[in-house]
Design a protein around this motif. Sequence first.
Motif: not given
Length: 209
Positions: A24-26, A58-59, A91-92, A98-100
């Motif tokens: 996860x992003x965290x 990453x983006x 892609x996303x 990764x959306x945020x």
Amino acid sequence: MPRPRSLTPGQISAAALTVIDRDGLAGLSMRTVAKELGLSTMALYRYVQDRGELERLVVELVLGAVDTEPPPPDEPWRERVEVMMRRLRDAVGAHPEVVPLTLAHRHRSPSVLRHAETVLAILTEAGFTGERRVIALRSLLGYVIGAIQLEHLGPLSGEGTVAVAALPPDEFPYMSETARHARSVSAEREFIGGLTVLLRGLRPPPTRG
């Protein structure tokens, strides 16, 4: 893992994306990415300034997979825009955590800028200008981002839909009935159906004769 002699931005961004997809992003940090690469945290600072730079890498890795080439010009403008939005979603949507980051760093990503430029060109050719074009682009991006998050956090195939379908029909007649139908709607059908509704509502200003 043996320590690499040198690291490329591609290797670093791939490791960071692996961490995000898994934890996860965290879970993204200089420490976790360094560990993924078999480095000490201090060694990673030789290549990356901070977490913010990791996020930008990453983006660009995720959005760099988006095909930004314009669809065939002989197709109707709504179909061309749909193609572009599906490319972005594919892609996303493969990395929904990764959306945020795409929202925070989209203005720094050459890939997302090229994608938006192509969409704006299609809208302009269709007659959109000024504020109407701004709202059209933002509405499309908002829909794609929201659809990805809904599919990831509250899919129609998930427990939430089952729970809503089981609500007492005398108290929640519309919610329960709608949820029962929703259970048979695939994620792809949900996305395309919503996008079609949005595109039908987008209209360029009438031409003056």
